[in-house]
Scaffold this active site. Structure first.
Site, PDB file in Angstrom:
ATOM      1  N   MET A  18       0.854  -1.199   0.000  1.00  0.00           N
ATOM      2  CA  MET A  18       0.000   0.000   0.000  1.00  0.00           C
ATOM      3  C   MET A  18       0.889   1.247   0.000  1.00  0.00           C
ATOM      4  SD  MET A  18      -3.178  -0.835   2.534  1.00  0.00           S
ATOM      5  CE  MET A  18      -3.911   0.802   2.405  1.00  0.00           C
ATOM      6  N   SER A  20       2.493   2.505  -2.410  1.00  0.00           N
ATOM      7  CA  SER A  20       3.678   2.443  -3.273  1.00  0.00           C
ATOM      8  C   SER A  20       3.434   3.110  -4.626  1.00  0.00           C
ATOM      9  CB  SER A  20       4.116   0.990  -3.471  1.00  0.00           C
ATOM     10  OG  SER A  20       3.111   0.256  -4.153  1.00  0.00           O
ATOM     11  N   LYS A  22       0.797   2.322  -6.831  1.00  0.00           N
ATOM     12  CA  LYS A  22       0.216   1.430  -7.853  1.00  0.00           C
ATOM     13  C   LYS A  22      -0.913   2.130  -8.595  1.00  0.00           C
ATOM     14  CE  LYS A  22      -0.897  -1.800  -4.949  1.00  0.00           C
ATOM     15  NZ  LYS A  22      -0.437  -1.112  -3.714  1.00  0.00           N
ATOM     16  N   GLU A  90      -7.015  -3.325  -7.727  1.00  0.00           N
ATOM     17  CA  GLU A  90      -7.251  -4.141  -6.522  1.00  0.00           C
ATOM     18  C   GLU A  90      -7.440  -5.609  -6.883  1.00  0.00           C
ATOM     19  OE1 GLU A  90      -6.676  -2.816  -3.796  1.00  0.00           O
ATOM     20  OE2 GLU A  90      -6.996  -0.674  -4.108  1.00  0.00           O
ATOM     21  N   GLN A  92      -5.880  -8.198  -6.060  1.00  0.00           N
ATOM     22  CA  GLN A  92      -5.675  -9.210  -5.014  1.00  0.00           C
ATOM     23  C   GLN A  92      -6.984  -9.722  -4.431  1.00  0.00           C
ATOM     24  OE1 GLN A  92      -4.928  -5.965  -4.574  1.00  0.00           O
ATOM     25  NE2 GLN A  92      -6.070  -5.297  -2.771  1.00  0.00           N
ATOM     26  N   CYS A 149      11.543   4.465   9.042  1.00  0.00           N
ATOM     27  CA  CYS A 149      12.925   4.941   8.826  1.00  0.00           C
ATOM     28  C   CYS A 149      13.155   5.660   7.501  1.00  0.00           C
ATOM     29  CB  CYS A 149      13.886   3.757   8.923  1.00  0.00           C
ATOM     30  SG  CYS A 149      13.736   2.613   7.526  1.00  0.00           S
TER      31      CYS A 149
HETATM   32  P1  ADP Z   1      -1.174   2.404  -3.863  1.00  0.00           P
HETATM   33  O1  ADP Z   1      -2.170   2.273  -4.978  1.00  0.00           O
HETATM   34  O2  ADP Z   1       0.072   1.591  -4.091  1.00  0.00           O
HETATM   35  O3  ADP Z   1      -1.758   2.187  -2.491  1.00  0.00           O
HETATM   36  P2  ADP Z   1      -1.358   5.205  -4.417  1.00  0.00           P
HETATM   37  O4  ADP Z   1      -1.029   5.396  -5.872  1.00  0.00           O
HETATM   38  O5  ADP Z   1      -2.820   5.183  -4.045  1.00  0.00           O
HETATM   39  O6  ADP Z   1      -0.621   3.915  -3.863  1.00  0.00           O
HETATM   40  O7  ADP Z   1      -0.703   6.362  -3.543  1.00  0.00           O
HETATM   41  C1  ADP Z   1       0.638   6.767  -3.667  1.00  0.00           C
HETATM   42  C2  ADP Z   1       0.775   8.093  -2.927  1.00  0.00           C
HETATM   43  O8  ADP Z   1       0.585   7.866  -1.538  1.00  0.00           O
HETATM   44  C3  ADP Z   1       2.126   8.755  -3.000  1.00  0.00           C
HETATM   45  O9  ADP Z   1       2.306   9.515  -4.168  1.00  0.00           O
HETATM   46  C4  ADP Z   1       2.106   9.655  -1.780  1.00  0.00           C
HETATM   47  O10 ADP Z   1       1.440  10.877  -2.067  1.00  0.00           O
HETATM   48  C5  ADP Z   1       1.204   8.909  -0.808  1.00  0.00           C
HETATM   49  N1  ADP Z   1       1.889   8.264   0.315  1.00  0.00           N
HETATM   50  C6  ADP Z   1       1.406   8.206   1.583  1.00  0.00           C
HETATM   51  N2  ADP Z   1       2.204   7.465   2.378  1.00  0.00           N
HETATM   52  C7  ADP Z   1       3.236   7.045   1.621  1.00  0.00           C
HETATM   53  C8  ADP Z   1       4.394   6.235   1.863  1.00  0.00           C
HETATM   54  N3  ADP Z   1       4.641   5.701   3.066  1.00  0.00           N
HETATM   55  N4  ADP Z   1       5.229   5.983   0.833  1.00  0.00           N
HETATM   56  C9  ADP Z   1       4.983   6.530  -0.378  1.00  0.00           C
HETATM   57  N5  ADP Z   1       3.913   7.294  -0.679  1.00  0.00           N
HETATM   58  C10 ADP Z   1       3.035   7.556   0.302  1.00  0.00           C
END
Ligand code: ADP
Length: 201
Positions: A18, A20, A22, A90, A92, A149
């Protein structure tokens, strides 16, 4: 990622924990396809209604409208013959039939982009993702930022004690963690166990 354009279709996977990026990456690829005037259809699992019941929405509030489904086989009825790109978010949460469904669509000459969590909150492979990754021509693994970290994060840490594999939520329930700071709930987690063995723990 270099994609060779030919007559045949293919499957692209976007996976990672989550936060990242996606959904952002999926939306970026879809927007570019729309600019290229490709015919696009977008689906997501009906269970994930965190921000919107049907649209794909990223944590950074980028969004694109789609259709929510819960049975992956519905896609075969919903996809138009003329559609050139089918996106599924989604992944998964879907049944393993998603492998044969996406293969069928790619065999029809369509570009199929699938985004999903590759690991669950325990650090185990999530649903159909391993098989999908084997079926795909292209796999992009995204990493988030560890909230402990700041290192690259491959794991999704659940912040509550719930034990179901699926608990839908966002930053209030989950955060991204690196290998060092990921704390899975059970003891038999391969990634963590290896760390402990190396450390003599
Ligand atoms: P996913 O679909 O993988 O859950 P999203 O595309 O919805 O990811 O969201 C990515 C965005 O989340 C990043 O551009 C950033 O703004 C935000 N974000 C919040 N927490 C984090 C984190 N720990 N690492 C990276 N991005 C984060």
């Amino acid at each position: 990622m270099q994609i060779i354009h030919g007559k045949s279709g293919w499957i692209e996977i976007i996976c990672g924990p989550m936060f990242s990026g996606k959904s952002e990456e999926l939306i970026k690829r879809l927007r570019r396809a729309q600019i290229a005037k490709r015919r696009v259809q977008i689906f997501k699992h009906g269970m994930d209604a965190r921000y919107d019941a049907t649209s794909i929405v990223s944590h950074s509030q980028m969004s694109l409208p789609g259709v929510a489904i819960s049975d992956i086989n519905e896609i075969l009825k919903l996809v138009d013959d003329r559609t050139e790109l089918v996106a599924i978010d989604e992944a998964q949460f879907f049944h393993e039939d998603i492998v044969s469904v996406t293969n069928k669509l790619a065999n029809q000459g369509k570009r199929v982009i699938v985004a999903g969590l590759d690991l669950d909150y325990k650090g185990n492979p999530f649903g159909p993702m391993p098989k999908l990754m084997c079926a795909a021509e292209y796999v992009s693994k995204q990493l988030a930022i560890c909230m402990s970290c700041g290192d690259p994060a491959n794991f999704t840490q659940r912040l509550t004690s719930a034990t179901e594999q699926v608990v839908v939520g966002a930053a209030e329930i989950y955060e991204a963690r690196c290998r060092q700071h990921f704390e899975p709930p059970a003891e038999d987690i391969p990634a963590k166990k290896m760390n402990q063995e190396k450390a003599g723990g």
